[in-house]
Design a protein around this motif. Structure first.
Motif, PDB file in Angstrom:
ATOM      1  N   ASP A 349       0.857  -1.192   0.000  1.00 47.75           N
ATOM      2  CA  ASP A 349       0.000   0.000   0.000  1.00 47.75           C
ATOM      3  C   ASP A 349       0.892   1.241   0.000  1.00 47.75           C
ATOM      4  O   ASP A 349       1.562   1.542   0.986  1.00 47.75           O
ATOM      5  CB  ASP A 349      -0.890  -0.003   1.243  1.00 47.75           C
ATOM      6  N   ASP A 350       0.935   1.934  -1.124  1.00 50.28           N
ATOM      7  CA  ASP A 350       1.788   3.125  -1.239  1.00 50.28           C
ATOM      8  C   ASP A 350       0.980   4.375  -1.543  1.00 50.28           C
ATOM      9  O   ASP A 350       1.468   5.316  -2.174  1.00 50.28           O
ATOM     10  CB  ASP A 350       2.856   2.903  -2.314  1.00 50.28           C
ATOM     11  N   ARG A 351      -0.261   4.400  -1.086  1.00 49.30           N
ATOM     12  CA  ARG A 351      -1.161   5.514  -1.383  1.00 49.30           C
ATOM     13  C   ARG A 351      -0.558   6.869  -1.010  1.00 49.30           C
ATOM     14  O   ARG A 351      -0.691   7.848  -1.735  1.00 49.30           O
ATOM     15  CB  ARG A 351      -2.484   5.316  -0.631  1.00 49.30           C
ATOM     16  N   LYS A 352       0.138   6.928   0.121  1.00 47.04           N
ATOM     17  CA  LYS A 352       0.614   8.232   0.617  1.00 47.04           C
ATOM     18  C   LYS A 352       1.707   8.840  -0.257  1.00 47.04           C
ATOM     19  O   LYS A 352       2.044  10.016  -0.112  1.00 47.04           O
ATOM     20  CB  LYS A 352       1.106   8.111   2.051  1.00 47.04           C
ATOM     21  N   PHE A 353       2.305   8.041  -1.164  1.00 45.23           N
ATOM     22  CA  PHE A 353       3.364   8.569  -2.012  1.00 45.23           C
ATOM     23  C   PHE A 353       2.847   9.124  -3.341  1.00 45.23           C
ATOM     24  O   PHE A 353       3.617   9.685  -4.121  1.00 45.23           O
ATOM     25  CB  PHE A 353       4.414   7.483  -2.271  1.00 45.23           C
ATOM     26  N   TRP A 354       1.536   8.956  -3.597  1.00 47.31           N
ATOM     27  CA  TRP A 354       0.926   9.520  -4.804  1.00 47.31           C
ATOM     28  C   TRP A 354       0.392  10.916  -4.492  1.00 47.31           C
ATOM     29  O   TRP A 354      -0.256  11.124  -3.472  1.00 47.31           O
ATOM     30  CB  TRP A 354      -0.211   8.629  -5.302  1.00 47.31           C
ATOM     31  N   TYR A 355       0.676  11.860  -5.378  1.00 48.23           N
ATOM     32  CA  TYR A 355       0.252  13.232  -5.122  1.00 48.23           C
ATOM     33  C   TYR A 355      -1.232  13.434  -5.405  1.00 48.23           C
ATOM     34  O   TYR A 355      -1.873  14.295  -4.809  1.00 48.23           O
ATOM     35  CB  TYR A 355       1.082  14.203  -5.963  1.00 48.23           C
ATOM     36  N   LYS A 356      -1.783  12.640  -6.328  1.00 42.94           N
ATOM     37  CA  LYS A 356      -3.205  12.759  -6.672  1.00 42.94           C
ATOM     38  C   LYS A 356      -3.899  11.423  -6.450  1.00 42.94           C
ATOM     39  O   LYS A 356      -3.386  10.369  -6.836  1.00 42.94           O
ATOM     40  CB  LYS A 356      -3.383  13.199  -8.122  1.00 42.94           C
ATOM     41  N   GLU A 357      -5.071  11.486  -5.879  1.00 44.55           N
ATOM     42  CA  GLU A 357      -5.849  10.273  -5.640  1.00 44.55           C
ATOM     43  C   GLU A 357      -6.203   9.582  -6.950  1.00 44.55           C
ATOM     44  O   GLU A 357      -6.215   8.357  -7.039  1.00 44.55           O
ATOM     45  CB  GLU A 357      -7.123  10.624  -4.857  1.00 44.55           C
ATOM     46  N   SER A 358      -6.487  10.368  -7.983  1.00 43.12           N
ATOM     47  CA  SER A 358      -6.872   9.791  -9.280  1.00 43.12           C
ATOM     48  C   SER A 358      -5.735   8.966  -9.883  1.00 43.12           C
ATOM     49  O   SER A 358      -5.971   7.901 -10.470  1.00 43.12           O
ATOM     50  CB  SER A 358      -7.288  10.898 -10.250  1.00 43.12           C
ATOM     51  N   ASP A 359      -4.511   9.442  -9.728  1.00 45.11           N
ATOM     52  CA  ASP A 359      -3.358   8.681 -10.243  1.00 45.11           C
ATOM     53  C   ASP A 359      -3.177   7.387  -9.458  1.00 45.11           C
ATOM     54  O   ASP A 359      -2.837   6.342 -10.030  1.00 45.11           O
ATOM     55  CB  ASP A 359      -2.087   9.524 -10.167  1.00 45.11           C
ATOM     56  N   TYR A 360      -3.375   7.462  -8.157  1.00 44.28           N
ATOM     57  CA  TYR A 360      -3.261   6.268  -7.332  1.00 44.28           C
ATOM     58  C   TYR A 360      -4.290   5.227  -7.739  1.00 44.28           C
ATOM     59  O   TYR A 360      -3.962   4.035  -7.905  1.00 44.28           O
ATOM     60  CB  TYR A 360      -3.435   6.640  -5.861  1.00 44.28           C
ATOM     61  N   LEU A 361      -5.536   5.648  -7.921  1.00 46.51           N
ATOM     62  CA  LEU A 361      -6.601   4.713  -8.289  1.00 46.51           C
ATOM     63  C   LEU A 361      -6.373   4.127  -9.674  1.00 46.51           C
ATOM     64  O   LEU A 361      -6.650   2.941  -9.906  1.00 46.51           O
ATOM     65  CB  LEU A 361      -7.957   5.422  -8.228  1.00 46.51           C
ATOM     66  N   GLU A 362      -5.859   4.941 -10.583  1.00 47.87           N
ATOM     67  CA  GLU A 362      -5.565   4.441 -11.927  1.00 47.87           C
ATOM     68  C   GLU A 362      -4.487   3.367 -11.872  1.00 47.87           C
ATOM     69  O   GLU A 362      -4.560   2.349 -12.549  1.00 47.87           O
ATOM     70  CB  GLU A 362      -5.116   5.605 -12.820  1.00 47.87           C
ATOM     71  N   ASN A 363      -3.487   3.568 -11.029  1.00 45.07           N
ATOM     72  CA  ASN A 363      -2.419   2.584 -10.871  1.00 45.07           C
ATOM     73  C   ASN A 363      -2.953   1.301 -10.233  1.00 45.07           C
ATOM     74  O   ASN A 363      -2.563   0.192 -10.619  1.00 45.07           O
ATOM     75  CB  ASN A 363      -1.298   3.165 -10.011  1.00 45.07           C
ATOM     76  N   GLU A 364      -3.863   1.446  -9.286  1.00 43.10           N
ATOM     77  CA  GLU A 364      -4.429   0.282  -8.606  1.00 43.10           C
ATOM     78  C   GLU A 364      -5.284  -0.571  -9.535  1.00 43.10           C
ATOM     79  O   GLU A 364      -5.549  -1.738  -9.251  1.00 43.10           O
ATOM     80  CB  GLU A 364      -5.271   0.730  -7.404  1.00 43.10           C
ATOM     81  N   SER A 365      -5.718  -0.009 -10.637  1.00 42.64           N
ATOM     82  CA  SER A 365      -6.549  -0.759 -11.579  1.00 42.64           C
ATOM     83  C   SER A 365      -5.736  -1.750 -12.416  1.00 42.64           C
ATOM     84  O   SER A 365      -6.300  -2.600 -13.109  1.00 42.64           O
ATOM     85  CB  SER A 365      -7.297   0.203 -12.506  1.00 42.64           C
ATOM     86  N   LYS A 366      -4.411  -1.646 -12.370  1.00 44.78           N
ATOM     87  CA  LYS A 366      -3.551  -2.549 -13.138  1.00 44.78           C
ATOM     88  C   LYS A 366      -3.494  -3.919 -12.458  1.00 44.78           C
ATOM     89  O   LYS A 366      -3.720  -4.046 -11.258  1.00 44.78           O
ATOM     90  CB  LYS A 366      -2.146  -1.965 -13.272  1.00 44.78           C
ATOM     91  N   ASN A 367      -3.157  -4.926 -13.241  1.00 42.79           N
ATOM     92  CA  ASN A 367      -3.171  -6.293 -12.728  1.00 42.79           C
ATOM     93  C   ASN A 367      -1.782  -6.922 -12.606  1.00 42.79           C
ATOM     94  O   ASN A 367      -1.647  -8.016 -12.056  1.00 42.79           O
ATOM     95  CB  ASN A 367      -4.030  -7.188 -13.634  1.00 42.79           C
ATOM     96  N   ARG A 368      -0.769  -6.241 -13.124  1.00 37.58           N
ATOM     97  CA  ARG A 368       0.561  -6.854 -13.139  1.00 37.58           C
ATOM     98  C   ARG A 368       1.586  -5.833 -12.679  1.00 37.58           C
ATOM     99  O   ARG A 368       1.638  -4.721 -13.200  1.00 37.58           O
ATOM    100  CB  ARG A 368       0.885  -7.341 -14.553  1.00 37.58           C
ATOM    101  N   PHE A 369       2.441  -6.235 -11.702  1.00 38.77           N
ATOM    102  CA  PHE A 369       3.402  -5.310 -11.120  1.00 38.77           C
ATOM    103  C   PHE A 369       4.786  -5.961 -11.049  1.00 38.77           C
ATOM    104  O   PHE A 369       4.929  -7.181 -11.103  1.00 38.77           O
ATOM    105  CB  PHE A 369       2.962  -4.873  -9.726  1.00 38.77           C
ATOM    106  N   VAL A 370       5.796  -5.094 -10.918  1.00 42.54           N
ATOM    107  CA  VAL A 370       7.175  -5.527 -10.777  1.00 42.54           C
ATOM    108  C   VAL A 370       7.750  -4.854  -9.537  1.00 42.54           C
ATOM    109  O   VAL A 370       7.398  -3.713  -9.217  1.00 42.54           O
ATOM    110  CB  VAL A 370       7.992  -5.155 -12.044  1.00 42.54           C
ATOM    111  N   ARG A 371       8.601  -5.560  -8.802  1.00 40.74           N
ATOM    112  CA  ARG A 371       9.198  -4.991  -7.583  1.00 40.74           C
ATOM    113  C   ARG A 371      10.630  -4.568  -7.862  1.00 40.74           C
ATOM    114  O   ARG A 371      11.453  -5.370  -8.305  1.00 40.74           O
ATOM    115  CB  ARG A 371       9.158  -5.989  -6.432  1.00 40.74           C
TER     116      ARG A 371
END
Length: 418
Positions: A349-371
């Motif tokens: 959960d990295d919500r606090k590092f996103w400046y805009k809520e809309s960008d955070y939600l758009e990123n959360e809609s993705k299904n594949r991530f890399v660490r």
């Protein structure tokens, strides 16, 4: 990475200062950290740029390893250094250490025989490959020798002035101890000493005071140890933050130790923690990120890694140069891929590092991530967009792309010399 043994026989080639000899190169290494020299390689075609080498002195006493560095070029045709009208295969060597065999301790022939008496140390041909089992021992012995020179030439009195003569016995144990755990002294300042691990490239600092200590990257969490934030304007390989004033200052996590046993235990755990994901490097990418959308530096500092949406065919072990777009327009960090094809359920959960809520939600809609695990932050004016473009980058990166050979060599050479 392979390790090679190059040779020098004084009876055949003087290598004196009139021919850009080793004394002049020693001075150059002392000033800027490295020195280049052409060397015979006898048609060896297996060199890779960046391979490790050691230089052994043959001929008259003393015999032994007197220098080290990395391969800096492919081999080429060149004039023989002491045989007129003779063309031989040569290669550029980048020396990082040369010791004066007449006045300094060297890794002598008898010590080499103790490492492995079946290896042909006196082979006159330059460019003999050293088996990995032997090269690991040489590296350790070489670093121990480097610590001896550090104490002998400028370390002991320099530090005694600041910590007191009563701590001298601790210092004599402290420097070789870091060498034993693969840390090499790379810079000395008025307040601290900078060390780099020769395997993981992790940077730590020792603060010159009356207590044994280590300062680590703030992103590295050492369980079971009590550390505290420490600020110092000389720790320029670490990130910055505001302390008590308005000006940001470099900082890390400082750990104090009562004795060398506590320090040794810490170093064991530290190396285990930082080598947890010691993968083989395959590709190097440059990944463009926007500092106006996501606070990458704070995210790295908090967790030591970032979970990022995956659009490319990343592989575990790939290195990633994090390029911050406008207004910074420069590489700000080096990271390594430790997980791919992560479902969003595994993402932190990295919500606090996103400046805009809309960008955070758009990123959360993705299904594949890399660490992306942070290796180190980068603060080098040679890795800005304008200089990257002059050295192989065609345009400003828009997403992630594998870097070409020209850009690869420029970036890694710059980081190596930083």
């Amino acid at each position: 990475m392979k390790t090679w043994l190059f040779t020098w026989n004084k009876e055949k080639f003087e290598w004196n200062d009139a021919l850009y000899g080793y004394h002049e190169m020693m001075d150059e290494i002392h000033q800027i950290g490295y020195s280049f020299c052409k060397w015979n390689c006898h048609s060896n075609k297996s060199f890779d740029i960046g391979d490790r080498f050691f230089l052994i002195k043959l001929g008259s006493y003393p015999k032994g390893i007197i220098g080290s560095g990395t391969i800096a070029s492919n081999y080429f045709d060149g004039s023989h250094p002491y045989k007129e009208n003779t063309i031989v295969k040569r290669v550029y060597l980048k020396f990082d250490r040369i010791y004066d065999y007449e006045t300094d301790s060297i890794l002598d022939y008898n010590e080499l025989l103790k490492i492995d008496d079946s290896f042909n140390w006196l082979n006159p041909i330059s460019g003999t490959i050293i088996p990995a089992s032997i090269s690991k021992v040489i590296e350790r012995k070489w670093e121990e020798l480097d610590s001896e020179h550090f104490l002998k030439n400028f370390g002991v009195e320099f530090i005694k002035d600041r910590v007191g003569a009563s701590k001298n016995i601790i210092l004599k144990e402290y420097i070789p101890l870091l060498s034993q755990y693969d840390f090499r002294c790379v810079k000395i300042s008025e307040q601290c000493i900078e060390y780099k691990n020769i395997h993981t490239q992790e940077i730590v600092y020792m603060v010159l005071q009356d207590r044994l200590n280590i300062v680590t990257q703030p992103s590295i969490y050492m369980d079971r140890y009590i550390g505290f934030a420490y600020h110092n304007s000389l720790m320029n390989r670490f990130p910055k933050r505001s302390n008590k004033g308005k000006t940001e200052i470099y900082y890390g996590t400082k750990y104090d130790f009562i004795n060398t046993y506590e320090l040794e235990t810490f170093l064991k755990d530290f190396n285990k923690e930082t080598r947890e994901h010691d993968y083989q490097v395959k590709n190097t990418w440059i990944l463009s990120v926007s500092p106006n959308i996501y606070d990458h530096v704070s995210s790295f500092n908090k967790n030591g890694f970032i979970d990022w949406r995956q659009h490319n065919n990343f592989e575990i072990g790939d290195m990633v140069m994090i390029y911050s777009s406008s207004p910074k327009k420069r590489i700000i960090a080096c990271a390594q891929i430790i997980k791919t094809d992560m479902p969003k359920e595994e993402k932190i959960d990295d919500r606090k590092f996103w400046y805009k809520e809309s960008d955070y939600l758009e990123n959360e809609s993705k299904n594949r991530f890399v660490r992306l695990k942070l290796r180190y932050f980068v603060n080098n004016d040679k890795l800005t967009f304008s200089l990257l473009k002059q050295n192989g980058m065609k345009n400003a990166p828009q997403c992630a792309m594998i870097i070409n050979d020209t850009l690869h060599d420029y970036i890694y050479t710059t980081l190596e010399n930083d």
